[in-house]
Design a protein around this motif. Sequence first.
Motif, PDB file in Angstrom:
ATOM      1  N   GLU A  13      86.682  72.828  45.796  1.00 53.55           N
ATOM      2  CA  GLU A  13      85.373  72.243  46.146  1.00 53.55           C
ATOM      3  C   GLU A  13      85.005  71.857  47.505  1.00 53.55           C
ATOM      4  N   ALA A  14      84.240  72.528  47.857  1.00 53.39           N
ATOM      5  CA  ALA A  14      83.885  72.402  49.380  1.00 53.39           C
ATOM      6  C   ALA A  14      83.272  71.133  49.608  1.00 53.39           C
ATOM      7  N   GLY A  15      83.659  70.240  51.176  1.00 56.63           N
ATOM      8  CA  GLY A  15      83.305  69.005  51.413  1.00 56.63           C
ATOM      9  C   GLY A  15      82.066  69.229  52.324  1.00 56.63           C
ATOM     10  N   LEU A  16      82.110  67.791  53.021  1.00 54.15           N
ATOM     11  CA  LEU A  16      80.804  67.509  53.878  1.00 54.15           C
ATOM     12  C   LEU A  16      81.002  68.554  55.007  1.00 54.15           C
ATOM     13  N   LEU A  17      82.167  69.143  55.701  1.00 52.00           N
ATOM     14  CA  LEU A  17      82.001  69.780  56.485  1.00 52.00           C
ATOM     15  C   LEU A  17      81.668  71.255  56.462  1.00 52.00           C
ATOM     16  N   ALA A  18      81.831  71.641  55.080  1.00 54.51           N
ATOM     17  CA  ALA A  18      81.126  73.027  54.690  1.00 54.51           C
ATOM     18  C   ALA A  18      79.625  72.866  54.838  1.00 54.51           C
ATOM     19  N   ARG A  19      79.210  71.801  54.136  1.00 57.33           N
ATOM     20  CA  ARG A  19      77.771  71.403  54.137  1.00 57.33           C
ATOM     21  C   ARG A  19      77.055  71.311  55.294  1.00 57.33           C
ATOM     22  N   ALA A  20      77.711  70.879  56.451  1.00 55.63           N
ATOM     23  CA  ALA A  20      77.251  70.647  57.801  1.00 55.63           C
ATOM     24  C   ALA A  20      77.195  71.862  58.533  1.00 55.63           C
ATOM     25  N   ASN A  21      77.786  73.050  58.326  1.00 57.39           N
ATOM     26  CA  ASN A  21      78.091  74.190  58.856  1.00 57.39           C
ATOM     27  C   ASN A  21      76.658  74.682  59.495  1.00 57.39           C
ATOM     28  N   ARG A  22      76.273  75.043  60.711  1.00 58.95           N
ATOM     29  CA  ARG A  22      75.213  75.437  61.165  1.00 58.95           C
ATOM     30  C   ARG A  22      74.060  74.314  61.350  1.00 58.95           C
ATOM     31  N   GLY A  23      74.515  73.003  60.921  1.00 60.63           N
ATOM     32  CA  GLY A  23      73.534  72.145  61.170  1.00 60.63           C
ATOM     33  C   GLY A  23      73.950  70.799  61.876  1.00 60.63           C
ATOM     34  N   VAL A  26      88.733  60.418  62.321  1.00 63.18           N
ATOM     35  CA  VAL A  26      88.505  60.781  63.795  1.00 63.18           C
ATOM     36  C   VAL A  26      89.258  61.763  64.135  1.00 63.18           C
ATOM     37  N   ASP A  27      90.657  61.867  63.864  1.00 58.96           N
ATOM     38  CA  ASP A  27      91.600  62.823  64.375  1.00 58.96           C
ATOM     39  C   ASP A  27      91.274  64.217  63.716  1.00 58.96           C
ATOM     40  N   LEU A  28      90.788  64.188  62.261  1.00 53.85           N
ATOM     41  CA  LEU A  28      90.277  65.313  61.560  1.00 53.85           C
ATOM     42  C   LEU A  28      89.072  66.022  62.266  1.00 53.85           C
ATOM     43  N   LEU A  29      88.171  65.133  62.669  1.00 58.68           N
ATOM     44  CA  LEU A  29      86.803  65.451  63.294  1.00 58.68           C
ATOM     45  C   LEU A  29      87.284  66.202  64.712  1.00 58.68           C
ATOM     46  N   LEU A  30      88.067  65.662  65.293  1.00 55.84           N
ATOM     47  CA  LEU A  30      88.189  66.271  66.802  1.00 55.84           C
ATOM     48  C   LEU A  30      89.090  67.687  66.691  1.00 55.84           C
ATOM     49  N   ASP A  31      89.875  67.725  65.717  1.00 50.57           N
ATOM     50  CA  ASP A  31      90.387  69.122  65.292  1.00 50.57           C
ATOM     51  C   ASP A  31      89.312  70.080  64.930  1.00 50.57           C
ATOM     52  N   VAL A  32      88.540  69.911  64.150  1.00 51.86           N
ATOM     53  CA  VAL A  32      87.485  70.697  63.705  1.00 51.86           C
ATOM     54  C   VAL A  32      86.324  71.076  64.619  1.00 51.86           C
ATOM     55  N   ALA A  33      86.064  69.906  65.559  1.00 51.16           N
ATOM     56  CA  ALA A  33      85.102  70.314  66.542  1.00 51.16           C
ATOM     57  C   ALA A  33      85.413  71.025  67.356  1.00 51.16           C
ATOM     58  N   SER A  61      88.148  73.506  66.970  1.00 50.69           N
ATOM     59  CA  SER A  61      88.265  74.826  66.805  1.00 50.69           C
ATOM     60  C   SER A  61      87.040  75.356  65.984  1.00 50.69           C
ATOM     61  N   GLY A  62      86.027  74.598  65.477  1.00 49.40           N
ATOM     62  CA  GLY A  62      84.839  75.174  64.946  1.00 49.40           C
ATOM     63  C   GLY A  62      85.353  75.860  63.525  1.00 49.40           C
ATOM     64  N   GLU A  63      86.494  75.492  62.997  1.00 50.74           N
ATOM     65  CA  GLU A  63      86.816  76.111  61.682  1.00 50.74           C
ATOM     66  C   GLU A  63      87.639  74.822  60.824  1.00 50.74           C
ATOM     67  N   ASN A  64      87.369  74.744  59.718  1.00 57.15           N
ATOM     68  CA  ASN A  64      87.972  73.686  58.695  1.00 57.15           C
ATOM     69  C   ASN A  64      88.988  74.322  57.991  1.00 57.15           C
ATOM     70  N   VAL A  65      90.443  73.843  58.077  1.00 63.15           N
ATOM     71  CA  VAL A  65      91.511  74.345  57.549  1.00 63.15           C
ATOM     72  C   VAL A  65      92.039  73.124  56.603  1.00 63.15           C
ATOM     73  N   VAL A  66      92.357  73.568  55.377  1.00 60.02           N
ATOM     74  CA  VAL A  66      92.910  72.866  54.147  1.00 60.02           C
ATOM     75  C   VAL A  66      94.052  73.488  53.721  1.00 60.02           C
ATOM     76  N   GLU A  67      95.225  72.570  53.973  1.00 54.72           N
ATOM     77  CA  GLU A  67      96.608  73.412  53.224  1.00 54.72           C
ATOM     78  C   GLU A  67      97.051  72.225  52.356  1.00 54.72           C
ATOM     79  N   ARG A  68      96.882  72.252  51.254  1.00 53.87           N
ATOM     80  CA  ARG A  68      97.176  71.155  50.198  1.00 53.87           C
ATOM     81  C   ARG A  68      97.214  71.712  48.829  1.00 53.87           C
ATOM     82  N   GLU A  69      97.891  71.242  48.039  1.00 53.09           N
ATOM     83  CA  GLU A  69      98.014  71.520  46.477  1.00 53.09           C
ATOM     84  C   GLU A  69      97.996  72.858  46.280  1.00 53.09           C
ATOM     85  N   GLY A  70      98.795  73.617  46.857  1.00 53.09           N
ATOM     86  CA  GLY A  70      99.263  75.108  46.771  1.00 53.09           C
ATOM     87  C   GLY A  70      98.057  75.889  47.251  1.00 53.09           C
TER      88      GLY A  70
END
Length: 333
Positions: free
Chosen positions: A119-129, A144-151, A153-162
């Motif tokens: 299920e996509a989150g807010l970062l997916a909805r904000a892409n190109r906006g 803040v740490d999460l936003l720094l990483d994404v800002a 790289s320009g990419e959201n990486v989710v590694e959890r729950e398999g």
Amino acid sequence: MTPFPFAAIVGQDEMKTAMILTAIDPKIGGVLVFGDRGTGKSTAVRALAALLPPIEAVKGCPVNSARLEDCPDWAQVTETETTSRPTPVVDLPLGVTEDRVTGALDIERALTRGEKAFEAGLLARANRGYLYIDEVNLLEDHIVDLLLDVAQSGENVVEREGMSIRHAARFVLVGSGNPEEGELRPQLLDRFGLSVEVTSPKEIDTRVEVIRRRDAYENDYDNFMAEWQPQDVALRARILDARAALAGVRSSNVALHDCASVCVALGSDGLRGELTLLRTARALAAFEGADEVTRAHIREAAPMALRHRLRRDPLDEAGTGARVARQLAEVLP
């Protein structure tokens, strides 16, 4: 109800200019708006959403991809047709969970169908906006740490729950806050391309005009919008023209030397200041219809691009804006 028109905002010219420039060139890196409560910070961001030109995106794509091949595999998009969507402006509220920001396992589908889906989150909805954070200085450290990483790289990486999920997350970060309520972490502060300071107007006539326009918006909506929407449309056209002209705006060696000289005089760390200053000046030149960056463009862009990059000087009681102005007068007379 349509948001308050951007063109109808009274004063706060530097804030409006900064937002327009990031709309022309998103690579500038976002806007930080610090100032008193009730000075139109949130109103300007909401108005920006209505001002921005729409984007073309693939139907059903959760990350607003412009082409089918850019849609992430996990979204299982098969539609090739694109549709026009408003430029996304997504709020990131205080207290938001990491799952809500990055996305997580779709619990409903897991329970009802036994399927492991994302299920996509807010970062997916904000892409190109735009991703808007009110009271950004009160944001929790792990977000803040999460936003720094994404800002970066320009990419959201989710590694959890398999699951191992990746998707594009390129957005313009807009933050607002009151400096009296806490400082911003230097790492996040550096990620904002521009910084502006807004204050309550001191002139009686200006304050009266603010009240008059807001009252008309709330109580005479149709007539008010009929007056101001055409001005928003004209401003949108100027932004589109500037976007088209941006690649052709020239930057001479003199302009590059001016950018470097200002940053060295101010003692800004790294080279991000020069790069942001040049991008901002170029966007400003495109917006004004110029075909080359001039010293005047650099002088106007420098306070926005550099005031939040200065080191603290305990022996200098002047604000950062005053320090930038003082160095500009010496370096770029």
